[in-house]
Scaffold this active site. Sequence first.
Site, PDB file in Angstrom:
ATOM      1  N   LYS A  53       0.901  -1.066  -0.463  1.00  0.00           N
ATOM      2  CA  LYS A  53       0.080  -0.051   0.016  1.00  0.00           C
ATOM      3  C   LYS A  53       0.874   1.050  -0.109  1.00  0.00           C
ATOM      4  O   LYS A  53       0.712   2.260  -0.550  1.00  0.00           O
ATOM      5  CB  LYS A  53      -0.979  -0.347   0.591  1.00  0.00           C
ATOM      6  CG  LYS A  53      -1.971  -1.138   0.851  1.00  0.00           C
ATOM      7  CD  LYS A  53      -2.795  -1.243   2.260  1.00  0.00           C
ATOM      8  CE  LYS A  53      -3.983  -2.523   2.211  1.00  0.00           C
ATOM      9  NZ  LYS A  53      -4.713  -2.757   3.365  1.00  0.00           N
ATOM     10  N   GLN A  97      -4.652  -1.900   9.566  1.00  0.00           N
ATOM     11  CA  GLN A  97      -4.877  -2.675   8.693  1.00  0.00           C
ATOM     12  C   GLN A  97      -5.996  -4.231   9.699  1.00  0.00           C
ATOM     13  O   GLN A  97      -4.884  -4.001  10.648  1.00  0.00           O
ATOM     14  CB  GLN A  97      -3.236  -3.025   8.203  1.00  0.00           C
ATOM     15  CG  GLN A  97      -2.842  -4.911   7.786  1.00  0.00           C
ATOM     16  CD  GLN A  97      -3.158  -4.499   6.224  1.00  0.00           C
ATOM     17  OE1 GLN A  97      -3.696  -3.282   6.070  1.00  0.00           O
ATOM     18  NE2 GLN A  97      -4.116  -5.550   5.628  1.00  0.00           N
ATOM     19  N   ASP A 120     -11.349   2.379   3.360  1.00  0.00           N
ATOM     20  CA  ASP A 120     -11.709   1.115   3.495  1.00  0.00           C
ATOM     21  C   ASP A 120     -12.822   0.907   3.082  1.00  0.00           C
ATOM     22  O   ASP A 120     -13.260  -0.289   2.958  1.00  0.00           O
ATOM     23  CB  ASP A 120     -11.038   0.553   5.104  1.00  0.00           C
ATOM     24  CG  ASP A 120      -9.535  -0.238   4.349  1.00  0.00           C
ATOM     25  OD1 ASP A 120      -9.435  -1.010   3.556  1.00  0.00           O
ATOM     26  OD2 ASP A 120      -9.139  -0.175   5.819  1.00  0.00           O
TER      27      ASP A 120
HETATM   28  N1  GUN Z   1      -7.072  -6.762   5.739  1.00  0.00           N
HETATM   29  C1  GUN Z   1      -7.400  -8.200   4.639  1.00  0.00           C
HETATM   30  N2  GUN Z   1      -8.165  -6.889   3.953  1.00  0.00           N
HETATM   31  C2  GUN Z   1      -8.173  -6.090   3.797  1.00  0.00           C
HETATM   32  C3  GUN Z   1      -8.713  -4.602   3.940  1.00  0.00           C
HETATM   33  O1  GUN Z   1      -8.383  -4.035   2.583  1.00  0.00           O
HETATM   34  N3  GUN Z   1      -8.208  -3.252   4.122  1.00  0.00           N
HETATM   35  C4  GUN Z   1      -7.824  -3.630   5.861  1.00  0.00           C
HETATM   36  N4  GUN Z   1      -7.592  -2.281   6.000  1.00  0.00           N
HETATM   37  N5  GUN Z   1      -7.325  -4.714   6.194  1.00  0.00           N
HETATM   38  C5  GUN Z   1      -7.447  -5.814   5.761  1.00  0.00           C
END
Ligand code: GUN
Length: 285
Positions: A53, A97, A120
């Site tokens: 990211k 996350q 998100d």
């Molecule tokens: N963990 C697995 N997929 C995601 C996601 O799309 N966003 C976040 N914040 N954590 C995750």
Amino acid sequence: MSAKIIDGKAISQQIKDELKEKTAALKEKGIEVTLAVILVGEDPASQVYVRNKKRACEYIGYNSLSYELPAETSQEELLKLIDELNGRKDVDGILVQMPLPKHIDEKTVINAIDPSKDVDGFHPINVGALVVGDKGFVSCTPAGVIQLLKRGTDGYDISGKECVIIGRSNIVGKPMSLLMLRENATVTIAHSRTKNLEEVCKRADIIIAAVGKAGVITRDHVKEGAVVIDVGINRSKDGKLCGDVKYDEVSEIASYITPVPGGVGPMTIAMLMNNCYEAALLHNA
Ligand code: GUN
């Protein structure tokens, strides 16, 4: 017949390049895009996601702020950091996350994020907006699937098609169903209690598999010529990355199919980057 491959790597690259251009144009107007990424603990998969990211931010030209906190961080401390980032005018998006360590309640954390910074799309305000058809941030993986269908299938028309989604999670299955409904598909959500799964899936013009179990969707689930989207990311016994769909046999009967890796996976980050751009527009309107 052999299915055409929907190339998620190429489509995600295309989206990131579009954003890179639009971000440069914003910069000329004095507007910058900033994403704050919070990781609690040392889960290796999460570390990889977070690194990717941050790399995508760098590529597109966003600022990224990184908070890598020890696993023992208390919920209170995490909420305090979120509150501080909510209040900062220079922060457009906040991403925590998941999964979080067990002593932290994920729902409480998601609810603490300012919905206008919830890139998100997990906050109930944004989920609710999707339900009633208002503007808001949409969960990145399902948003990415829509882009794969629109950009990767030579103009295949979703409207009026039978779509079966397998899986009902808050992150994928449920928002996916709402997005497909928005595209005027006829939507069925199948799940672990569904009876006659093969029969239900065989009706589908579009199958979206989001189960989280390797190879559960076989040729017996797929109608000739169906479009098959595989959201699963699983490890097989020999450690190989594989999807929910038995790719080799299903690709013989599907018309279009996404591979794993290189299908839905790269789209999640591309759509996160798109949400960050939208957040910056919102904050600078
Ligand atoms: N963990 C697995 N997929 C995601 C996601 O799309 N966003 C976040 N914040 N954590 C995750």
